[in-house]
Write an enzyme that holds these catalytic residues in place. Structure first.
Site, PDB file in Angstrom:
ATOM      1  N   HIS A 141       0.920  -1.217  -0.029  1.00  0.00           N
ATOM      2  CA  HIS A 141       0.055  -0.077   0.095  1.00  0.00           C
ATOM      3  C   HIS A 141       0.850   1.211  -0.228  1.00  0.00           C
ATOM      4  O   HIS A 141       1.819   1.186   0.478  1.00  0.00           O
ATOM      5  CB  HIS A 141      -0.882   0.053   1.425  1.00  0.00           C
ATOM      6  CG  HIS A 141      -1.877   1.106   1.585  1.00  0.00           C
ATOM      7  ND1 HIS A 141      -1.638   2.384   1.856  1.00  0.00           N
ATOM      8  CD2 HIS A 141      -3.321   0.651   1.288  1.00  0.00           C
ATOM      9  CE1 HIS A 141      -2.893   2.866   1.619  1.00  0.00           C
ATOM     10  NE2 HIS A 141      -3.859   2.061   1.580  1.00  0.00           N
ATOM     11  N   GLN A 221      -5.247  -4.907   6.887  1.00  0.00           N
ATOM     12  CA  GLN A 221      -6.230  -6.098   6.125  1.00  0.00           C
ATOM     13  C   GLN A 221      -6.066  -7.211   7.207  1.00  0.00           C
ATOM     14  O   GLN A 221      -6.912  -8.214   6.417  1.00  0.00           O
ATOM     15  CB  GLN A 221      -6.032  -6.134   5.068  1.00  0.00           C
ATOM     16  CG  GLN A 221      -6.243  -4.718   4.071  1.00  0.00           C
ATOM     17  CD  GLN A 221      -7.283  -4.035   4.213  1.00  0.00           C
ATOM     18  OE1 GLN A 221      -8.552  -4.619   4.581  1.00  0.00           O
ATOM     19  NE2 GLN A 221      -7.717  -2.828   3.722  1.00  0.00           N
TER      20      GLN A 221
HETATM   21  C1  LIG Z   1      -2.768  -2.900   3.504  1.00  0.00           C
HETATM   22  C2  LIG Z   1      -3.215  -1.201   3.950  1.00  0.00           C
HETATM   23  N1  LIG Z   1      -2.171  -0.697   4.498  1.00  0.00           N
HETATM   24  C3  LIG Z   1      -2.260   0.414   5.051  1.00  0.00           C
HETATM   25  C4  LIG Z   1      -3.667   1.321   4.819  1.00  0.00           C
HETATM   26  C5  LIG Z   1      -3.617   2.463   5.450  1.00  0.00           C
HETATM   27  O1  LIG Z   1      -4.523   2.637   6.456  1.00  0.00           O
HETATM   28  P1  LIG Z   1      -5.079   4.102   6.892  1.00  0.00           P
HETATM   29  O2  LIG Z   1      -5.507   5.010   5.891  1.00  0.00           O
HETATM   30  O3  LIG Z   1      -6.060   3.796   7.928  1.00  0.00           O
HETATM   31  O4  LIG Z   1      -3.774   4.631   7.496  1.00  0.00           O
HETATM   32  C6  LIG Z   1      -4.497   0.611   4.216  1.00  0.00           C
HETATM   33  C7  LIG Z   1      -5.895   1.255   4.023  1.00  0.00           C
HETATM   34  O5  LIG Z   1      -6.498   1.101   2.953  1.00  0.00           O
HETATM   35  C8  LIG Z   1      -4.395  -0.710   3.777  1.00  0.00           C
HETATM   36  O6  LIG Z   1      -5.287  -1.569   3.076  1.00  0.00           O
END
Ligand SMILES: Cc1ncc(COP(=O)(O)O)c(C=O)c1O
Length: 425
Positions: A141, A221
């Protein structure tokens, strides 16, 4: 046996805990619930982005505001003491939930992204330099990818990417060559928010530790929907967000191995994180408060603990089984439509989400048509632009499931996708 008969718990009873699921959609977003057309039942399949909040969590937060709203750590007065106890205990609840040794290993952050930045700034800027490398995967991500990429630029450390195979798995042979004696950090997503791939974090942790590297698991996730234990995974850092696990927004968790956190300098400076301050210098509070500068998200921390209790009561094994059931069913039904390309590993090897494209229909158009049917999915790159580039598409549609989703909702999705496909044929 019908799919519904395989539900690991009473889904209708769970749905009753989430009042938002009773609402309809379709009206003017400027005046929800008022105008004509606001009469389509909501089918919410955007849980990988944010899950809904059950009554016990809303109650815990409103109870704080109604009865003991106060700042933490600072006051001698009754309300502040009550708020401090609840906020601090929330760290204990989270520690137990993920198998950490205690509250000193649990730092509350705003979200997963902030947890990643905390480590990248507080550890990365100090420890990384030219000749070092940080190993990510191609399915990271942006929260991890962009953060380490930019820290790499600032420190001169190389950022490497473990390749993703054609069928959406991590290439472990490639991992074994990318992780070497110059690797200082391996940062890999536990369950991919685009491919649904469940990555072998323990195997990666062993590889990382064999080379004296640290490992950070992005568990945004995975913690919401399956048993995750930091000791079993043997990770040095792990992060997740409250809002993806039936908790509030504005609260996330950084788990850090105590010895590693202890050796790190603070990320943010200010009140609450200090022990003694003079005009010349300052000393720091004990863990985890050293990393929680300023007034924290108190209600949200308390709400997160309530969400943990809710998830525990439903049972993480059972949530995992329920999501697998729905994801497998969705995968098979979408595939059976024809003209649908699904990304990632086979149906029985993935987390509770399905990203796909329909021939001749842009993911944004698909999402817009589905919205007319009351079906909420996500369309875009899901914060994995380089992975989408590798997949050869700019965007995909993604349906993602949680405790309250049903087989009938998957049917509604599949019917709407079929209509959209026919519309563009
Ligand atoms: C695998 C993964 N990592 C990190 C994030 C980031 O999460 P946040 O926006 O709550 O910081 C997400 C959110 O979609 C995610 O799916």
């Amino acid at each position: 046996m019908g799919v519904q008969e395989q539900y690991p718990f009473d889904v209708e009873a769970i749905r009753d805990d989430f009042p938002i699921l009773q609402r309809s959609v379709g009206g003017d977003p400027e005046t929800p619930g008022e105008g004509p057309g606001d009469d389509t039942p909501l089918v919410y399949l955007d849980n990988a982005a944010t899950t809904h909040t059950p009554e016990p969590v809303v109650e815990a937060m409103s109870d704080y505001y109604r009865t003991y709203n106060s700042n933490v750590h600072r006051g001698i007065h009754q309300l502040s003491q009550e708020a401090s106890v609840a906020y601090e205990k929330a760290h204990d609840t989270v520690a137990e939930f993920i198998g950490a040794s205690g509250r000193e290993e649990i730092v509350f952050t705003k979200n997963t992204t902030e947890a990643m930045n905390l480590v990248a700034y507080a550890w990365g800027l100090e420890e990384l330099g030219p000749g070092d490398n940080v190993v990510l995967s191609e399915m990271e991500h942006h929260a991890s990818l962009v953060t380490w990429q930019q820290i790499g630029k600032r420190t001169g450390a190389e950022v490497r990417f473990i390749e993703v195979t054609e069928d959406g798995r991590l290439d472990m042979a490639d991992a074994a060559t990318k992780i070497d004696d110059d690797t200082e950090m391996v940062s890999v997503v536990h369950v991919s928010n685009t491919l649904g791939t469940i990555n072998p974090i323990r195997e990666l942790a062993d590889l990382a530790h064999d080379h004296d590297s640290l490992i950070f698991a992005d568990a945004a996730q995975s913690v919401p929907n399956r048993p995750v234990d930091v000791a079993d995974l043997d990770v040095d850092f792990l992060a997740f967000s409250g809002h993806k696990m039936a908790g509030p927004t504005g609260i996330g968790v950084l788990y850090g191995r105590e010895a590693v956190l202890d050796a790190m300098s603070p990320y943010l400076y200010g009140g609450d994180m200090i022990r003694r301050v003079t005009f010349e210098d300052s000393t720091w509070e004990d863990l985890p408060w050293k990393f929680e500068a300023g007034t924290p998200s108190i209600a949200e921390g308390i709400g997160l603990a309530a969400a943990v209790e809710y998830v525990e009561e439903v049972g993480r094994d059972r949530i995992e089984a329920h999501e697998r059931l729905l994801a497998e069913y969705a995968y098979e039904e979408l595939e059976a439509l024809g003209g649908v390309e699904i990304y990632g590993p086979p149906a029985d090897e993935r987390g509770g989400l399905v990203a796909f494209n329909v021939d001749g229909v842009h993911a944004h158009d698909l999402s817009s048509i589905l919205n007319d049917y009351g079906v909420a999915i996500r369309a875009g790159d899901h914060c994995t632009q380089p992975l989408h580039e590798k997949m050869g598409v700019a965007a995909s549609a993604r349906a993602s499931f949680y405790v309250y989703n049903t087989v009938e909702e998957v049917d509604a999705l599949v019917d709407a996708v079929a209509d959209a496909r026919d519309l563009f044929a």
